[in-house]
Motif scaffolding. Structure first.
Motif, PDB file in Angstrom:
ATOM      1  N   ASP A   6      -6.015 -60.590 -11.604  1.00 14.25           N
ATOM      2  CA  ASP A   6      -7.171 -60.090 -12.330  1.00 14.25           C
ATOM      3  C   ASP A   6      -6.937 -58.684 -12.861  1.00 14.25           C
ATOM      4  OD1 ASP A   6      -9.541 -61.509  -9.957  1.00 14.25           O
ATOM      5  OD2 ASP A   6      -8.282 -62.445 -11.476  1.00 14.25           O
ATOM      6  N   TYR A   7      -6.132 -57.910 -12.128  1.00 14.03           N
ATOM      7  CA  TYR A   7      -5.880 -56.530 -12.527  1.00 14.03           C
ATOM      8  C   TYR A   7      -5.183 -56.432 -13.871  1.00 14.03           C
ATOM      9  CZ  TYR A   7      -6.740 -55.199  -7.671  1.00 14.03           C
ATOM     10  OH  TYR A   7      -7.285 -54.982  -6.447  1.00 14.03           O
ATOM     11  N   HIS A   8      -4.356 -57.424 -14.181  1.00 16.44           N
ATOM     12  CA  HIS A   8      -3.531 -57.324 -15.375  1.00 16.44           C
ATOM     13  C   HIS A   8      -4.347 -57.274 -16.655  1.00 16.44           C
ATOM     14  CE1 HIS A   8      -0.037 -57.614 -12.919  1.00 16.44           C
ATOM     15  NE2 HIS A   8      -0.414 -58.760 -12.428  1.00 16.44           N
ATOM     16  N   SER A  48      -7.450 -41.417  -6.582  1.00 18.62           N
ATOM     17  CA  SER A  48      -8.618 -42.108  -6.024  1.00 18.62           C
ATOM     18  C   SER A  48      -9.705 -41.110  -5.692  1.00 18.62           C
ATOM     19  CB  SER A  48      -8.225 -42.881  -4.762  1.00 18.62           C
ATOM     20  OG  SER A  48      -7.765 -41.984  -3.765  1.00 18.62           O
ATOM     21  N   GLN A  49     -10.906 -41.636  -5.569  1.00 16.11           N
ATOM     22  CA  GLN A  49     -12.066 -40.829  -5.209  1.00 16.11           C
ATOM     23  C   GLN A  49     -12.939 -41.663  -4.289  1.00 16.11           C
ATOM     24  OE1 GLN A  49     -12.637 -37.621  -6.835  1.00 16.11           O
ATOM     25  NE2 GLN A  49     -14.083 -37.346  -5.178  1.00 16.11           N
ATOM     26  N   VAL A  50     -13.290 -41.088  -3.146  1.00 14.15           N
ATOM     27  CA  VAL A  50     -14.176 -41.780  -2.212  1.00 14.15           C
ATOM     28  C   VAL A  50     -15.616 -41.495  -2.615  1.00 14.15           C
ATOM     29  CG1 VAL A  50     -14.849 -42.053   0.209  1.00 14.15           C
ATOM     30  CG2 VAL A  50     -12.467 -41.497  -0.373  1.00 14.15           C
ATOM     31  N   HIS A  51     -16.388 -42.562  -2.838  1.00 10.82           N
ATOM     32  CA  HIS A  51     -17.802 -42.443  -3.172  1.00 10.82           C
ATOM     33  C   HIS A  51     -18.637 -42.953  -1.992  1.00 10.82           C
ATOM     34  CE1 HIS A  51     -17.152 -41.414  -7.431  1.00 10.82           C
ATOM     35  NE2 HIS A  51     -16.065 -42.159  -7.300  1.00 10.82           N
ATOM     36  N   LYS A  52     -19.959 -43.018  -2.163  1.00  8.07           N
ATOM     37  CA  LYS A  52     -20.849 -43.363  -1.058  1.00  8.07           C
ATOM     38  C   LYS A  52     -20.508 -44.719  -0.420  1.00  8.07           C
ATOM     39  CE  LYS A  52     -25.269 -43.348  -1.916  1.00  8.07           C
ATOM     40  NZ  LYS A  52     -26.444 -42.669  -2.473  1.00  8.07           N
ATOM     41  N   GLN A  54     -17.944 -46.962  -1.842  1.00  4.91           N
ATOM     42  CA  GLN A  54     -16.716 -47.529  -2.400  1.00  4.91           C
ATOM     43  C   GLN A  54     -15.686 -46.437  -2.620  1.00  4.91           C
ATOM     44  OE1 GLN A  54     -17.827 -49.122  -6.209  1.00  4.91           O
ATOM     45  NE2 GLN A  54     -18.344 -47.139  -7.049  1.00  4.91           N
ATOM     46  N   THR A  55     -14.456 -46.865  -2.869  1.00  9.22           N
ATOM     47  CA  THR A  55     -13.384 -45.943  -3.247  1.00  9.22           C
ATOM     48  C   THR A  55     -12.833 -46.447  -4.569  1.00  9.22           C
ATOM     49  OG1 THR A  55     -12.914 -45.580  -0.904  1.00  9.22           O
ATOM     50  CG2 THR A  55     -11.259 -44.825  -2.480  1.00  9.22           C
ATOM     51  N   ILE A  56     -12.782 -45.561  -5.549  1.00  8.29           N
ATOM     52  CA  ILE A  56     -12.324 -45.931  -6.888  1.00  8.29           C
ATOM     53  C   ILE A  56     -10.897 -45.432  -7.089  1.00  8.29           C
ATOM     54  CG2 ILE A  56     -12.681 -45.568  -9.373  1.00  8.29           C
ATOM     55  CD1 ILE A  56     -15.694 -45.400  -8.767  1.00  8.29           C
ATOM     56  N   VAL A  77      -9.447 -49.856 -10.210  1.00  9.49           N
ATOM     57  CA  VAL A  77      -9.561 -50.789  -9.089  1.00  9.49           C
ATOM     58  C   VAL A  77     -10.608 -50.219  -8.130  1.00  9.49           C
ATOM     59  CG1 VAL A  77      -8.370 -51.785  -7.093  1.00  9.49           C
ATOM     60  CG2 VAL A  77      -7.185 -51.605  -9.288  1.00  9.49           C
ATOM     61  N   ASN A  78     -11.549 -51.065  -7.761  1.00 10.05           N
ATOM     62  CA  ASN A  78     -12.620 -50.681  -6.860  1.00 10.05           C
ATOM     63  C   ASN A  78     -12.408 -51.281  -5.486  1.00 10.05           C
ATOM     64  OD1 ASN A  78     -14.847 -49.106  -7.232  1.00 10.05           O
ATOM     65  ND2 ASN A  78     -15.785 -50.525  -8.686  1.00 10.05           N
TER      66      ASN A  78
END
Length: 178
Positions: A6-8, A48-52, A54-56, A77-78
């Protein structure tokens, strides 16, 4: 987590959404053919960034013709959880970078190198770099992972870059993780 197939189909930039890797490769070839005697750096890096909840993760692909512009895109990518362990996050960042680097097969790299090949005597160049969002500075929390991550990128035949030279990961991709 989505299957990697799916990533592609999830590369995008400000002009286009939903590009396949084949389309990304076409854009790179087109960009390089505009000036085949250029000084090209193909760079891949993830931040990457850590959110409430999820990590993006954002992987950037940048083709730069030194002094003559760039073409770039990202893949998002989530991960549906907070990834608070630094080593796990850095390791996944690098795995995502490795996944994209591996899409540049020997045949595909040869296709890109063949664009500049006739112009080598006029100074044309082509290098491929893996940008790792880590630093070796004394105050940098990621310094203990430098050797491991650099070795992983080198083993793929790609030149590793860490902070402050890893701008695809630390600047370009970082912008889209917020």
């Amino acid at each position: 987590m989505k299957k990697s197939q799916d990533y592609h189909h999830s590369f995008q930039n400000l002009q286009e959404n939903g590009m396949s890797f084949e389309q990304v490769l076409e854009r790179i070839v087109t960009f390089m053919n505009l000036n085949p005697s250029g000084h090209y750096r193909l760079m891949v890096g993830t931040d990457s960034q850590v959110h409430k909840s999820q990590t993006i993760f954002i992987t950037g692909i940048v083709i730069q013709n030194k002094g003559n512009g760039v073409w770039a895109c990202i893949r998002k990518v989530n991960v549906p959880r907070r990834m608070t362990h630094l080593h796990e996050r850095i390791s996944l960042e690098l795995s995502l970078t490795e996944e994209v680097v591996s899409l540049f097969t020997e045949e595909r790299k040869s296709e890109l190198i063949n664009i500049v090949l006739p112009y080598l005597y006029q100074g044309a160049t082509f290098t491929m770099e893996g940008h790792i969002d880590i630093g070796a500075g004394k105050r940098n929390k990621t310094r203990e992972f430098v050797k491991e991550m650099v070795t992983r990128i080198e083993s793929m035949g790609v030149e590793p870059k860490i902070k402050p030279n890893a701008f695809v990961a630390s600047s370009y991709a970082n912008r889209y993780t917020k």
